[in-house]
Write a protein that holds these residues in place. Structure first.
Motif, PDB file in Angstrom:
ATOM      1  N   PRO A   1      29.692  24.598  32.649  1.00 43.75           N
ATOM      2  CA  PRO A   1      29.336  25.798  33.402  1.00 43.75           C
ATOM      3  C   PRO A   1      30.450  26.842  33.363  1.00 43.75           C
ATOM      4  CG  PRO A   1      30.049  24.085  34.908  1.00 43.75           C
ATOM      5  CD  PRO A   1      30.014  23.463  33.545  1.00 43.75           C
ATOM      6  N   ALA A   2      30.075  28.088  33.582  1.00 42.06           N
ATOM      7  CA  ALA A   2      31.057  29.171  33.535  1.00 42.06           C
ATOM      8  C   ALA A   2      32.058  29.036  34.683  1.00 42.06           C
ATOM      9  CB  ALA A   2      30.343  30.515  33.635  1.00 42.06           C
ATOM     10  N   LEU A   3      33.298  29.428  34.416  1.00 44.49           N
ATOM     11  CA  LEU A   3      34.316  29.417  35.454  1.00 44.49           C
ATOM     12  C   LEU A   3      34.017  30.494  36.499  1.00 44.49           C
ATOM     13  CD1 LEU A   3      37.537  29.132  33.242  1.00 44.49           C
ATOM     14  CD2 LEU A   3      36.432  27.292  34.520  1.00 44.49           C
ATOM     15  N   VAL A   4      34.454  30.233  37.712  1.00 45.79           N
ATOM     16  CA  VAL A   4      34.379  31.236  38.765  1.00 45.79           C
ATOM     17  C   VAL A   4      35.627  32.109  38.647  1.00 45.79           C
ATOM     18  CG1 VAL A   4      34.338  31.645  41.252  1.00 45.79           C
ATOM     19  CG2 VAL A   4      33.071  29.716  40.277  1.00 45.79           C
ATOM     20  N   LEU A   5      35.427  33.410  38.455  1.00 47.35           N
ATOM     21  CA  LEU A   5      36.532  34.339  38.212  1.00 47.35           C
ATOM     22  C   LEU A   5      36.588  35.384  39.322  1.00 47.35           C
ATOM     23  CD1 LEU A   5      35.926  34.935  34.400  1.00 47.35           C
ATOM     24  CD2 LEU A   5      37.547  33.346  35.423  1.00 47.35           C
ATOM     25  N   ARG A   6      37.788  35.624  39.824  1.00 46.07           N
ATOM     26  CA  ARG A   6      37.985  36.652  40.847  1.00 46.07           C
ATOM     27  C   ARG A   6      39.121  37.568  40.392  1.00 46.07           C
ATOM     28  NH1 ARG A   6      39.877  35.546  47.141  1.00 46.07           N
ATOM     29  NH2 ARG A   6      39.697  37.695  47.877  1.00 46.07           N
ATOM     30  N   THR A   7      38.874  38.856  40.343  1.00 48.00           N
ATOM     31  CA  THR A   7      39.909  39.799  39.927  1.00 48.00           C
ATOM     32  C   THR A   7      40.946  39.953  41.023  1.00 48.00           C
ATOM     33  OG1 THR A   7      38.366  41.021  38.519  1.00 48.00           O
ATOM     34  CG2 THR A   7      40.370  42.155  39.173  1.00 48.00           C
ATOM     35  N   LEU A   8      42.195  39.669  40.683  1.00 45.47           N
ATOM     36  CA  LEU A   8      43.299  39.858  41.623  1.00 45.47           C
ATOM     37  C   LEU A   8      43.832  41.286  41.555  1.00 45.47           C
ATOM     38  CD1 LEU A   8      45.309  36.532  41.205  1.00 45.47           C
ATOM     39  CD2 LEU A   8      43.718  37.147  43.029  1.00 45.47           C
ATOM     40  N   THR A   9      43.955  41.797  40.347  1.00 38.24           N
ATOM     41  CA  THR A   9      44.456  43.158  40.193  1.00 38.24           C
ATOM     42  C   THR A   9      44.087  43.663  38.804  1.00 38.24           C
ATOM     43  OG1 THR A   9      46.437  44.569  40.318  1.00 38.24           O
ATOM     44  CG2 THR A   9      46.715  42.408  39.331  1.00 38.24           C
ATOM     45  N   GLU A  10      43.969  44.963  38.688  1.00 41.01           N
ATOM     46  CA  GLU A  10      43.738  45.599  37.391  1.00 41.01           C
ATOM     47  C   GLU A  10      44.533  46.890  37.353  1.00 41.01           C
ATOM     48  OE1 GLU A  10      40.153  47.551  34.683  1.00 41.01           O
ATOM     49  OE2 GLU A  10      39.679  45.982  36.161  1.00 41.01           O
ATOM     50  N   ARG A  11      45.427  46.979  36.401  1.00 43.13           N
ATOM     51  CA  ARG A  11      46.272  48.168  36.295  1.00 43.13           C
ATOM     52  C   ARG A  11      46.485  48.507  34.825  1.00 43.13           C
ATOM     53  NH1 ARG A  11      48.458  49.732  41.029  1.00 43.13           N
ATOM     54  NH2 ARG A  11      49.883  51.104  39.937  1.00 43.13           N
ATOM     55  N   SER A  12      46.963  49.707  34.599  1.00 43.87           N
ATOM     56  CA  SER A  12      47.205  50.159  33.236  1.00 43.87           C
ATOM     57  C   SER A  12      48.443  49.495  32.654  1.00 43.87           C
ATOM     58  CB  SER A  12      47.399  51.682  33.205  1.00 43.87           C
ATOM     59  OG  SER A  12      46.236  52.339  33.637  1.00 43.87           O
ATOM     60  N   LEU A  13      48.406  49.280  31.350  1.00 46.78           N
ATOM     61  CA  LEU A  13      49.576  48.822  30.639  1.00 46.78           C
ATOM     62  C   LEU A  13      50.635  49.925  30.665  1.00 46.78           C
ATOM     63  CD1 LEU A  13      50.515  46.371  28.858  1.00 46.78           C
ATOM     64  CD2 LEU A  13      49.776  47.717  26.881  1.00 46.78           C
ATOM     65  N   CYS A  14      51.894  49.544  30.767  1.00 45.57           N
ATOM     66  CA  CYS A  14      52.998  50.512  30.816  1.00 45.57           C
ATOM     67  C   CYS A  14      53.962  50.267  29.666  1.00 45.57           C
ATOM     68  CB  CYS A  14      53.742  50.404  32.143  1.00 45.57           C
ATOM     69  SG  CYS A  14      52.772  50.896  33.577  1.00 45.57           S
ATOM     70  N   VAL A  15      54.948  51.123  29.576  1.00 46.43           N
ATOM     71  CA  VAL A  15      56.002  50.987  28.574  1.00 46.43           C
ATOM     72  C   VAL A  15      57.339  50.887  29.291  1.00 46.43           C
ATOM     73  CG1 VAL A  15      57.230  52.137  26.691  1.00 46.43           C
ATOM     74  CG2 VAL A  15      54.752  52.190  26.755  1.00 46.43           C
ATOM     75  N   ALA A  16      58.142  49.917  28.875  1.00 48.19           N
ATOM     76  CA  ALA A  16      59.502  49.781  29.398  1.00 48.19           C
ATOM     77  C   ALA A  16      60.452  50.501  28.454  1.00 48.19           C
ATOM     78  CB  ALA A  16      59.886  48.300  29.501  1.00 48.19           C
ATOM     79  N   VAL A  17      61.238  51.427  29.002  1.00 40.31           N
ATOM     80  CA  VAL A  17      62.160  52.233  28.196  1.00 40.31           C
ATOM     81  C   VAL A  17      63.571  52.097  28.774  1.00 40.31           C
ATOM     82  CG1 VAL A  17      60.316  53.848  27.643  1.00 40.31           C
ATOM     83  CG2 VAL A  17      61.839  54.330  29.541  1.00 40.31           C
ATOM     84  N   PRO A  18      64.597  52.225  27.937  1.00 35.51           N
ATOM     85  CA  PRO A  18      65.973  52.189  28.458  1.00 35.51           C
ATOM     86  C   PRO A  18      66.204  53.344  29.422  1.00 35.51           C
ATOM     87  CG  PRO A  18      65.940  51.942  26.062  1.00 35.51           C
ATOM     88  CD  PRO A  18      64.560  52.350  26.466  1.00 35.51           C
ATOM     89  N   ALA A  19      66.917  53.092  30.499  1.00 38.51           N
ATOM     90  CA  ALA A  19      67.172  54.133  31.497  1.00 38.51           C
ATOM     91  C   ALA A  19      67.927  55.310  30.908  1.00 38.51           C
ATOM     92  CB  ALA A  19      67.942  53.538  32.673  1.00 38.51           C
TER      93      ALA A  19
END
Length: 313
Positions: free
Chosen positions: A170-188
């Motif tokens: 059977p299909a797993l029960v799924l609950r969305t905890l969070t959804e956000r955009s992908l970001c970029v990490a850049v040197p300060a």
């Protein structure tokens, strides 16, 4: 139809059961051998032994790994129960306290860096008698562990188009905890870090820190919407290693927005504007069966931790 010689199956060793469970969770004989410290041939012999005893094929051998058969799921469920009881008995014999109210949780590495510690801190205050045992793995391995019955809950990462993490029934029960955009990490110290966002056009011609050197995984850590072949300057499996390489000025890498709260000094985590939005979703998964009270409390703590993280961002 599963035809089992009862006397033969009673002779199955605990080693065979552990090996079978490891292959079911890891998805390949090679990965199971690495986890257990066995040779691949030893794993194959143990699987052949338990299949002879069961009188049925328990694992479907495929080019992309091993998949548990219908008969295998029956054996796996019982094997997990037996192995858990044996482990509990071993603890009692050594004088360790029984793990009453134990919840087994798996999560992908970034969730273990942010959501996990927040949830565990809250649970220590609200449910000090509750024991939470955790493990870290990638989403496919966590799904297999859920199916194998060795996890009660799993925190998974999904990228668009957000298909179910597996096609099993059977299909797993799924609950969305969070959804956000992908970001970029850049040197300060990078000029890109001066603003509150990065324009996608400014990512062209940059050096990248990717998640793997292999052809299949080489673009992990590179902005997905680039219209050029990226220059991958460094590779690292661990997200913390990638962020420290960013802090050292060695390049850019992509990260979920949730990592903004734990990024090391010298790194800015910024959203990207222009082009299609790159969303990432964090899910809490479980089997479709009544959730024990202890597991429900852990699930609630993970949900609250996700909400707190979203507020902090």
């Amino acid at each position: 139809m599963l035809c089992v010689n009862v006397m033969d199956f009673r002779d199955v060793s605990l080693t065979s059961l552990r090996v079978f469970r490891a292959v079911a969770e890891q998805g390949t004989f090679t990965a199971a051998a690495a986890e257990l410290g066995y040779t691949q041939s030893a794993v194959s012999r143990q699987i052949a032994s338990i299949e002879r005893a069961a009188g049925a094929e328990l694992l479907e051998r495929r080019r992309d790994g091993a998949r548990v058969t219908t008969a295998g799921r029956i054996v796996l469920q019982r094997a997990t129960t037996v192995l858990d009881e044996i482990d509990a008995a071993a603890r009692e014999l050594t004088g360790l306290p029984a793990r009453a109210g134990t919840v087994r949780v798996g999560w992908f590495p970034i969730a273990g860096a942010v959501l996990g510690p927040r949830a565990l801190t809250a649970l220590r205050r609200s449910d000090p008698a509750l024991t939470v045992v955790t493990r870290e793995a990638g989403t496919p391995a966590l799904v297999r562990a859920l199916r194998a019955g060795s996890l009660d809950l799993a925190v998974l990462a999904l990228a668009p188009p957000f298909r179910p993490p597996d096609a099993e029934s059977p299909a797993l029960v799924l609950r969305t905890l969070t959804e956000r955009s992908l970001c970029v990490a850049v040197p300060a110290a990078d000029p890109l870090a001066r603003g509150s966002f990065v324009d996608v056009a400014d990512l062209r011609g940059r050096r990248w820190i990717a998640g793997s050197a292999t052809a299949g995984d080489g673009l992990m850590g590179v902005w997905p919407g680039l219209d050029e072949k990226p220059e991958i300057a460094h590779t690292a499996r661990d997200w913390l290693s990638k962020l420290h390489l960013v802090a050292a000025g060695c390049g850019l890498t992509t990260v979920p927005a949730v990592l903004a709260t734990v990024a090391p000094a010298g790194v800015r985590v910024l959203p990207v504007r222009g082009g299609p939005r790159e969303q990432r979703r964090v899910l809490l998964a479980r089997l479709p069966q009544p959730l024990p009270e202890a597991a429900a409390r852990v699930a609630a703590a993970l949900h609250r931790a996700a909400l707190d993280t979203d507020v902090a961002l």
